[in-house]
Design an enzyme around this catalytic site. Structure first.
Site, PDB file in Angstrom:
ATOM      1  N   LEU A   1      65.364  20.537  44.843  1.00 15.93           N
ATOM      2  CA  LEU A   1      64.758  21.377  45.872  1.00 15.93           C
ATOM      3  C   LEU A   1      64.642  20.647  47.212  1.00 15.93           C
ATOM      4  CD1 LEU A   1      63.284  24.043  46.561  1.00 15.93           C
ATOM      5  CD2 LEU A   1      61.158  22.895  45.915  1.00 15.93           C
ATOM      6  N   ASP A   2      65.199  21.250  48.236  1.00 17.17           N
ATOM      7  CA  ASP A   2      65.078  20.751  49.615  1.00 17.17           C
ATOM      8  C   ASP A   2      65.645  19.341  49.782  1.00 17.17           C
ATOM      9  OD1 ASP A   2      63.836  23.137  50.199  1.00 17.17           O
ATOM     10  OD2 ASP A   2      61.816  22.338  49.992  1.00 17.17           O
ATOM     11  N   GLU A   3      66.572  18.958  48.912  1.00 15.72           N
ATOM     12  CA  GLU A   3      67.107  17.594  48.975  1.00 15.72           C
ATOM     13  C   GLU A   3      68.589  17.553  49.318  1.00 15.72           C
ATOM     14  OE1 GLU A   3      65.778  14.664  48.812  1.00 15.72           O
ATOM     15  OE2 GLU A   3      63.781  14.965  47.971  1.00 15.72           O
TER      16      GLU A   3
END
Lengths: 285, 285, 285, 285
Positions: free
Chosen positions: A228-230
């Site tokens: 997530l969000d990486e």
């Protein structure tokens, strides 16, 4: 006007690559109109984007086949694409529609060359927006019950597969996607996150920003990865704020950041200006 | 020209405060030249900064004593200070001297009204800089052995206490300070951190930024609290970067951010424009 | 570490230039570490900067002599310079010393590789600054009488000639220079103007900005030409302002712009990253 | 929730104004939720915006009548308006539709509270846009012949008058308006100009910017006055550019500036946050 092609290469840094590539372009009758390169000293990697016009009697696939031996010789990863490119695109959103509306307006009244073939949402709020731009709307809702989310994800995955897409844009789509949904779209799925990552990962970043008392907010467009969000960041921008701005105001100001940053990232992708390596990107100008 | 005073108040939000304060200022012969207020709706708190000129026959302390009953009535926390203020200041640094050099240049050739009385460092690199600006230099090094760090901290704490300071500026002082060193300077010790906090807390933020592949770097000036890089943020600024910028280049570009952001925060502090509440600040214009 | 050289070329746009240049670099044992090119379609001009390491047995002048036939063949204008370069530099200033102080601090405590050999001013305010950095100070004042200004200009011209300079930096030097003074330094004299040119040419730009009610101020670093504030722009930056900012505050905020923009332009020049054509510049990254 | 009102005053600077206004607000049962003031020292003028909630039994007009004696006493110019305000608005455009489309999207899918009652253009390109947002479209074309332009201006003037408008937005309307058309809309007609005024007044500012070789472009939203591009500036923003950006690219990048800056100015106007004096504005936060 002659057709254009874009060659993107990445390979271990070696002496002589630039001359070899330029010589090859000249050998196929190409005229380089823009070239940019980057050497990452810490990883000893070389990246290049070469945009060239050519006579057009040769298809891009044939050009690519002709380049393959050179690529093999230099241990290159490469892509060779035609320009302009108008990717078949699906836009996913939830209840916040500013990013989706902006992409549609840019495509219709501006200069963003997407072939938008579907709008998809877990809510039905976007249906009128799709209608006013004469686009098919797919409502893939999360139903009731323990397996509802998994069912929705399966439906969404099948829908995306069925649409024969080149590009998936998460324009404030607020459901976290499982790795199985993301995996088929590596490097072809772009998300906008409403913070300057890696600050304020996850839910309610404007609330997080307010509570920390920061003086700057941001937005981040990135390729979606299975964490997530990486994923690799394509574009970021920021705006100055003050104590006066409550969460509602941050949310409002952030919308301008989100729309502009997402559009910038999508444009870079469509113009074949992005290369990824590891979790980073090279975004040529 | 009449002397100026700055009244800063914070209290529970109530109807009538503005009129009460303005009436009081008029009652002491003051003329408001600048006033700014902020109501934090989520916490139901009211903040105000009132800058006024007055005849000057009354000392600021007497004015403050006269305001105290009003403050008690409205449950206010307040400060009342003279302007301009030239705080006795110590600058702490380590090996990177750009922030310290900038503060000295602004004080000497610019318009930052500090009374710098000491430069302090755990290294001796800054000695020539102190000398060229005719400032006392204190070398408080970390020696050898298991207790060296604690000894250094004790020496530094005593030194700061002995200097009768109004303000301590950590201008790229790279040793983490224990709570006991920080506690006496709450709201009077300003640090510059070389990232847009809360991203990249701790060591080597430019390395962290590079490895994450962000497209924006930042700097953060904050009051020092007993949790590393967690104190109230006074000022932040950012700069766009690209894949081209390696860690050395980020470090170089970041220096301009650090010097400007630190100077901006120090100026706001010196002009009595900052109020803190919880871990946030109100910075009036 | 091998020595570096920078080749900058400009010529009519033609097919095959990139390959020819890259092949030549390889032929002299060079390894390209950074290359950037630009095609100006409207003028059909090609520009390139190629930075390469080489064995070092060959002097830069010899390399340049070897490149000359190729340049002639392609109708190129070119320069070939060693890197790093530490130009003999004079800094001119008047009463405002922030830009001069900043350049000295960057040279001494930062990373700007200038060999500053003189500070020159029409006022004597800068003498202590020169002294604290152990630099010779030349006071070239304007005397009394009808010919005083011409006399000063002649003295200044002779002084600049006598110093064997590579670079002259006008760091808020406030006397307009006649063409005869400027002409010998074409492309080697950099000025900082305190507005975003072409807005607010001439005197008192912050006053002009205030009176027009703009919401943004700027600073511009440019090569000096014989028309006031009209030379090729190297760098510009801007800051948001508001109605609150009077002329004094604009002046103060503008100082940070001026120092940063001037330093950025000087660095680009020192790193051989600027090419001029007509009244414009190409500034490679 | 109680209704809100916004009081904006401007008057010669005098001691006691703030107390008098705050006392009056309290006297009508108002609770100040936001107040901001500005003293322009050079003109000795005082400006204030006071936003307050009140019981609502009193109409805004009655409140204004009640404030009038106080205003007369202090020689104030004032306005007193209800909040939120949804002005009857006409949007004028020509062939470039990005600003108009953005305003419509913000009104429909965002948070800009306009009551858009007409789209007007000298071309018919905007008709489909008006249709997709269900808005009346008025095509006021310039016909053939010597008097065609005057005829069009007369038609446009009558149309604007007939629509009972509060606000006219020139969203890239490219015909210069004569003073007779502008005069009735003083302070109620907002234009977006595609440069950072006062640089590049008039036609083709991106071409002008390119030819001057600037490194920053901008956009300016301003009230229209009877001198071209000279009215009071409400908002400006800028973007960094490089030699790489040709006129087409500047035009493209400028669109994002234009839409964001125009929307920001319109929002400030709608929230009663702008005061004008002479050719300048005070824009409260």
């Amino acid at each position: 006007m002659n057709p254009s092609a874009v060659l993107r290469i990445s390979c271990p840094d070696q002496s002589g690559i630039v001359a070899a590539v330029a010589t090859w372009v000249a050998s196929v009758g190409g005229n380089i109109v823009h070239a940019e390169q980057h050497t990452d000293a810490s990883d000893a990697m070389f990246f290049q984007r070469v945009e060239f016009t050519h006579a057009g009697v040769t298809a891009v696939d044939t050009l690519a086949a002709g380049f393959a031996p050179l690529a093999a010789h230099w241990d290159m990863t490469f892509t060779l694409d035609a320009l302009p490119w108008k990717p078949r695109t699906a836009i996913l959103c939830s209840k916040q529609l500013h990013c989706a509306a902006d992409l549609l307006a840019r495509t219709t009244y501006g200069d963003l060359g997407l072939d938008i073939v579907a709008m998809i949402s877990n809510h039905d709020d976007a249906a009128p927006l799709a209608t006013s731009f004469s686009l098919p709307f797919h409502h893939v809702a999360v139903g009731e019950g323990a397996t509802a989310r998994a069912t929705q994800e399966a439906q969404l995955g099948e829908l995306l597969q069925s649409l024969n897409l080149d590009l998936v844009i998460l324009a404030r789509y607020m459901l976290v996607m499982p790795p199985s949904l993301v995996a088929p779209w590596t490097g072809r799925m772009i998300n906008i996150h409403h913070s300057f990552l890696p600050a304020f990962i996850g839910a309610n970043p404007y609330r997080q920003a307010h509570d920390r008392g920061v003086k700057v907010i941001g937005a981040t467009a990135h390729y979606v990865s299975d964490v997530l969000d990486e994923g690799p960041i394509i574009a970021q921008d920021v705006a100055h704020i003050s104590h006066r701005d409550d969460v509602a105001e941050l949310t409002r100001q952030g919308r301008d950041l989100e729309t502009v940053v997402l559009a910038r990232a999508v444009r870079a992708h469509v113009e074949h200006r992005v290369l990824t390596f590891g979790n980073r990107t090279v975004v040529f100008g």
